[in-house]
Write a protein that holds these residues in place. Structure first.
Motif, PDB file in Angstrom:
ATOM      1  N   SER A  35     -40.287 -62.427  -2.347  1.00  0.00           N
ATOM      2  CA  SER A  35     -39.363 -62.284  -3.478  1.00  0.00           C
ATOM      3  C   SER A  35     -37.986 -62.771  -3.061  1.00  0.00           C
ATOM      4  CB  SER A  35     -39.279 -60.829  -3.939  1.00  0.00           C
ATOM      5  OG  SER A  35     -38.790 -60.002  -2.902  1.00  0.00           O
ATOM      6  N   ASP A  37     -35.046 -61.836  -4.088  1.00  0.00           N
ATOM      7  CA  ASP A  37     -34.040 -60.802  -3.863  1.00  0.00           C
ATOM      8  C   ASP A  37     -34.115 -60.258  -2.436  1.00  0.00           C
ATOM      9  OD1 ASP A  37     -36.395 -59.402  -4.148  1.00  0.00           O
ATOM     10  OD2 ASP A  37     -35.755 -58.239  -5.891  1.00  0.00           O
ATOM     11  N   ASN A  65     -38.750 -63.893  -8.404  1.00  0.00           N
ATOM     12  CA  ASN A  65     -37.346 -63.552  -8.240  1.00  0.00           C
ATOM     13  C   ASN A  65     -37.175 -62.127  -7.725  1.00  0.00           C
ATOM     14  OD1 ASN A  65     -34.467 -63.637  -8.558  1.00  0.00           O
ATOM     15  ND2 ASN A  65     -34.735 -62.448 -10.439  1.00  0.00           N
ATOM     16  N   SER A  66     -37.967 -61.196  -8.254  1.00  0.00           N
ATOM     17  CA  SER A  66     -37.798 -59.786  -7.891  1.00  0.00           C
ATOM     18  C   SER A  66     -39.047 -59.245  -7.217  1.00  0.00           C
ATOM     19  CB  SER A  66     -37.499 -58.952  -9.134  1.00  0.00           C
ATOM     20  OG  SER A  66     -38.599 -58.995 -10.032  1.00  0.00           O
ATOM     21  N   HIS A  67     -38.842 -58.239  -6.379  1.00  0.00           N
ATOM     22  CA  HIS A  67     -39.955 -57.633  -5.665  1.00  0.00           C
ATOM     23  C   HIS A  67     -40.933 -56.964  -6.629  1.00  0.00           C
ATOM     24  CE1 HIS A  67     -42.192 -55.525  -2.585  1.00  0.00           C
ATOM     25  NE2 HIS A  67     -41.948 -54.364  -3.205  1.00  0.00           N
ATOM     26  N   SER A  68     -40.429 -56.389  -7.710  1.00  0.00           N
ATOM     27  CA  SER A  68     -41.297 -55.684  -8.661  1.00  0.00           C
ATOM     28  C   SER A  68     -42.333 -56.619  -9.280  1.00  0.00           C
ATOM     29  CB  SER A  68     -40.454 -55.031  -9.760  1.00  0.00           C
ATOM     30  OG  SER A  68     -39.731 -56.019 -10.483  1.00  0.00           O
TER      31      SER A  68
END
Length: 652
Positions: A35, A37, A65-68
C-alpha cells in the motif's frame, strides 16, 4: 462467458491467492498487496501533480493507495474474498462485462517511482490482469519525492523528463543516464507510422514489447537487470529497427548470452602478461590449421599514422608482428574508420576475408566490434578499452595511471609555482583516473602542488589549443601535461609533460621543454597474444568458449613492458630522476600503488580508505577528482553532441 464459468474463473484465482498468501506469511512476509500509504510513511515527499488520463501498463500496477484496500488482494491482484461474497459477485460481473463489451471506465491511481497504486478501480485491475490485458486507462496523480543523491531518485527524475516527452511508462533502467541515452536514440528514430499513432507508441508496441517477449522467453526474466537495461544495450549495437519480428529471435538469443555475461559477478582481470611456452611456430600451425596456413590478423584504426600518435603506436605493434612471425602470419588494416555505427561495415570487410583475429583500437569501436563478433563467432575479437568486457570480445588496455603518477612526480618536483596545468580530452574514466594519479604523484613530492584541468574534447589535435593553454598560464601554471602521443615527424606538438612558450612568428604556443612522456609498446602485448594463438595456448588469454567462462579484461602495467615513462635526462634534475626510478621499481614490485589510501575527493570525502588500494572497478569507473585538482568533470549535456566518445561511453 456466462456467470457459472466466470465464477469458476474466480474460484481458480481465489485458490491461487490463498496459496500465495499462505506462502508469503510462512516466510514472515506481508501476504497482501503493498500500500502506498505504508511506503510513504517515512518518505520525504516533495510535491503532487495531476497527469490526467493516461494509458498505463498493467504490470506497473503493483498495489493500492490504502492498506484497508490492499487486504482484499494478494500478489498480482489475486482476490482473497470468499467465492460466495458480494466482492466475488461484483468481480464476476466485471469479468462478464469485460468479455462482452470491454471495460471502458478509467481507474484512479497514484504513480510513485514509476509504479502505480490504485485509489479506485481495484477489481477492474484484477479482472484485466486475469484477462492478460496489456494496459488500462487511468486518471493518474504523480507523487514526486524530494531530490537527493539516491540513484533511484536520480533515475526517477530522469524518467519524469522522459515520460513527459514520450508518454512512455513501460520502461525502467537500473542506472542514471540511460533515459537520456534512449531519448537521444528516439530523437533520431523515424519509423513508418500507421494512422493516429506516434513514434513513441510505435516503438513500445512493435519494438520494446516484441523484444520483451523474446527476451523473457529466452531466460532474460531471471537476470538482475530490467528489460530496459537489456534492450538499450541491444539498440546500441543494432540500432532501433522498424519493428522486431520472429526473424530476430535468434539474434536476440545470441545477444542474451552477452547480457548474461555482462551481469555476471565475476570478471577476470588479467593484470600480468602470461608466459607463453615457445613451440616451433610452423609445426604448431600445421596442428591448428589443416592444411597449414598463415594466421590472419586484421586491425581497425580511426586515423592514419601521420595524423595520430595513437594509431602510429598500434601500427608499430602490427609491423612488429610481421617482423617477428614473418610468413607465419598475414596482417591487414583499415585506416580512417569512422567512430560511429558505420565502423561495423569496415570490421565486416575484414571478417569476410576469413581473419582469425580482429583488433579494433578505440573504445568508440566497441559496439560495432560486438555486433561483428556475434555474427562471426569463429573469429577472436579484441577491443582496446578498459570500461567494457564481453563474452565474445576481450578488451585490453594498460594501467596508464601508473605512468601518470610518475609524470606527476616529475611535475611536482620541477614546478616553481606549485600550479600545474592539465589539458584533458574526454571526461571518461581512463582519463579521469589518469588525472587523479598525476595529481597524487605531484602531491607525493610536493604537498602544495595543485593541478588545474581544462578540457578540449579532441584526440590528437593538429595544433596546441591556444585558449586552454592561455587560461592555464594566466592562472599561474608553469607546466602543462597533455594526453597526446607524439606523431611521426611532428615534434613541436603538445604531448606529455612540457613547459610552453609563445611563438610570435607562428602566433601560437609551442613546447619549450619536454620533460617526460608515456611510451606505449603495443608490440609486447600483440606478440604475446599472437604467440598464444599460434602455440595453441590461447586458452590462457581467451577462455570465452567454455560454459563457465569469465569475462576477460587485459590490464597490464609497467611491469609487463606494455607502457613506461620516458623522461629527459638533460632537463630533469639527477635527484628527480633517481626518485622516479625508485618509485617506478616500487610500482613494478607491487610495493607502491598510486591510489593507496587515504584518498579524498574535492569535497573532502574519503574515497579510498587508509591502508587500502583502489581496485580495478574503482579505477575503471572513476568519476570524481582528488582533492588537489582544480576543475570540474563536465556533464554530457555540456559536451558537443557529435563527440564520438561521449556518445559511445554514456558519460552522465
Amino acid at each position: 462467458m456466462n456467470y457459472a464459468s466466470s465464477l469458476e474463473a474466480y474460484i481458480a484465482l481465489y485458490k491461487k491467492a490463498k496459496t500465495i498468501y499462505n506462502s508469503q506469511v510462512s516466510k514472515g512476509k506481508n501476504g497482501y498487496l503493498p500500500s502506498l500509504d505504508g511506503i510513504l510513511k517515512n518518505t520525504d515527499v516533495g510535491s503532487e501533480v495531476s497527469l490526467g488520463i493516461k494509458e498505463i501498463p498493467l504490470n506497473k500496477i503493483i498495489g493500492t493507495n490504502s492498506h484497508s484496500r490492499s487486504t482484499a488482494f494478494t500478489k498480482n491482484f489475486y482476490p482473497l474474498a470468499e467465492p460466495n461474497s458480494e466482492f466475488a459477485a461484483k468481480w464476476t460481473k466485471l469479468l462478464d462485462a469485460h468479455l462482452s463489451e470491454g471495460i471502458r471506465d478509467s481507474i484512479t491511481a497514484y504513480e510513485y517511482l514509476n509504479w502505480f497504486y490504485v485509489i479506485e478501480g481495484n477489481k477492474r485491475v484484477s479482472v484485466m490482469k486475469y484477462s492478460d490485458a496489456f494496459s488500462i486507462t487511468a486518471d493518474v496523480r504523480r507523487i514526486i519525492p524530494k531530490k537527493s543523491n539516491d540513484p533511484v531518485i536520480r533515475i526517477y527524475f530522469e524518467f519524469m523528463d522522459f515520460n513527459i516527452k514520450t508518454g512512455i511508462f513501460t520502461i525502467w533502467f537500473s542506472n542514471p543516464g540511460c533515459f537520456k541515452k534512449l531519448d537521444s536514440m528516439l530523437d533520431d528514430y523515424n519509423p513508418k507510422l500507421t494512422f493516429n499513432t506516434t513514434k513513441y507508441r510505435h516503438f513500445i508496441i512493435h519494438v520494446y514489447n516484441e523484444f520483451r517477449k523474446i527476451y523473457h522467453a529466452s531466460g532474460g526474466k531471471i537476470l538482475n537487470i530490467t528489460t530496459g537495461d537489456a534492450i538499450l544495450k541491444y539498440l546500441e549495437i543494432y540500432g532501433i529497427p522498424q519493428e522486431i519480428t520472429k526473424n530476430d529471435e535468434q539474434q536476440i538469443k545470441k545477444f542474451l548470452d552477452e547480457i548474461k555475461e555482462m551481469t555476471a559477478s565475476s570478471i577476470s582481470v588479467l593484470t600480468d602478461a602470461p608466459e607463453i611456452e615457445n613451440k616451433n611456430v610452423i609445426t604448431t600451425l600445421v596442428n591448428i590449421f589443416s592444411p597449414a596456413k598463415p594466421l590472419k590478423i586484421g586491425f581497425i584504426f580511426a586515423k592514419n599514422n601521420d595524423e595520430s600518435g595513437w594509431t602510429s603506436s598500434h601500427d608499430e605493434g602490427r609491423r612488429h608482428l610481421e617482423t617477428i612471425f614473418k610468413e607465419s602470419i598475414e596482417t591487414a588494416f583499415i585506416n580512417n574508420v569512422k567512430q560511429d555505427d558505420s565502423a561495423y561495415t569496415d570490421i565486416k570487410k575484414l571478417a569476410e576475408k576469413n581473419m582469425d583475429l580482429i583488433i579494433t583500437t578505440s573504445p568508440t569501436f566497441m559496439n560495432s566490434t560486438l555486433k561483428a563478433a556475434l555474427e562471426y563467432p569463429k573469429i577472436k575479437f579484441l577491443n582496446c578499452s578498459s570500461s567494457h568486457s564481453y563474452k565474445n570480445v576481450s578488451t585490453f588496455y594498460g594501467r596508464v595511471h601508473e605512468v601518470r603518477f610518475l609524470l606527476g612526480v616529475l611535475a611536482g618536483a620541477i614546478t616553481q609555482t606549485d600550479l600545474i596545468g592539465y589539458i584533458a580530452h574526454y571526461p571518461i574514466p581512463e582519463v579521469i583516473s589518469g588525472i587523479n594519479a598525476f595529481a597524487l604523484g605531484a602531491k607525493f613530492v610536493n604537498p602544495n602542488a595543485i593541478v588545474i584541468v581544462k578540457w578540449n574534447y579532441k584526440w590528437d589535435p593538429e595544433a596546441f589549443s591556444t585558449k586552454p593553454i592561455s587560461e592555464l598560464l594566466n592562472s599561474g601554471a608553469d607546466l602543462i601535461c597533455q594526453d597526446d602521443l607524439p606523431k611521426p615527424g611532428k615534434k613541436s606538438r603538445g604531448y606529455g609533460l612540457y613547459s610552453p612558450k609563445y611563438d610570435f612568428e607562428q602566433l601560437k604556443f609551442v613546447p619549450d621543454i619536454h620533460y617526460g612522456i608515456i611510451m606505449w609498446q603495443w608490440s609486447i602485448f600483440y606478440e604475446k597474444v599472437v604467440k598464444s594463438i599460434i602455440n595453441d595456448t590461447s586458452r590462457l588469454l581467451f577462455d570465452s568458449g567454455s560454459s563457465d567462462s569469465k569475462r576477460l579484461n587485459f590490464w597490464w602495467g609497467i611491469d609487463s613492458g606494455l607502457l613506461d615513462i620516458f623522461y629527459s635526462t638533460t632537463h630533469v634534475p639527477r635527484s628527480t630522476q633517481q626518485l622516479v626510478e625508485f618509485l617506478r621499481r616500487m610500482i613494478v614490485q607491487n610495493e607502491l600503488n598510486p591510489f593507496s589510501g587515504p584518498v579524498f575527493n574535492q569535497s573532502g570525502d574519503l574515497m579510498v580508505q587508509e591502508g587500502e588500494n583502489a581496485d580495478y572497478d574503482t579505477i575503471t569507473t572513476m568519476n570524481w577528482f582528488v582533492d588537489n585538482v582544480v576543475g570540474v568533470i563536465p556533464k554530457k549535456k555540456d559536451i558537443e553532441s557529435n563527440d564520438p566518445l561521449t556518445k559511445k561511453l554514456g558519460i552522465d
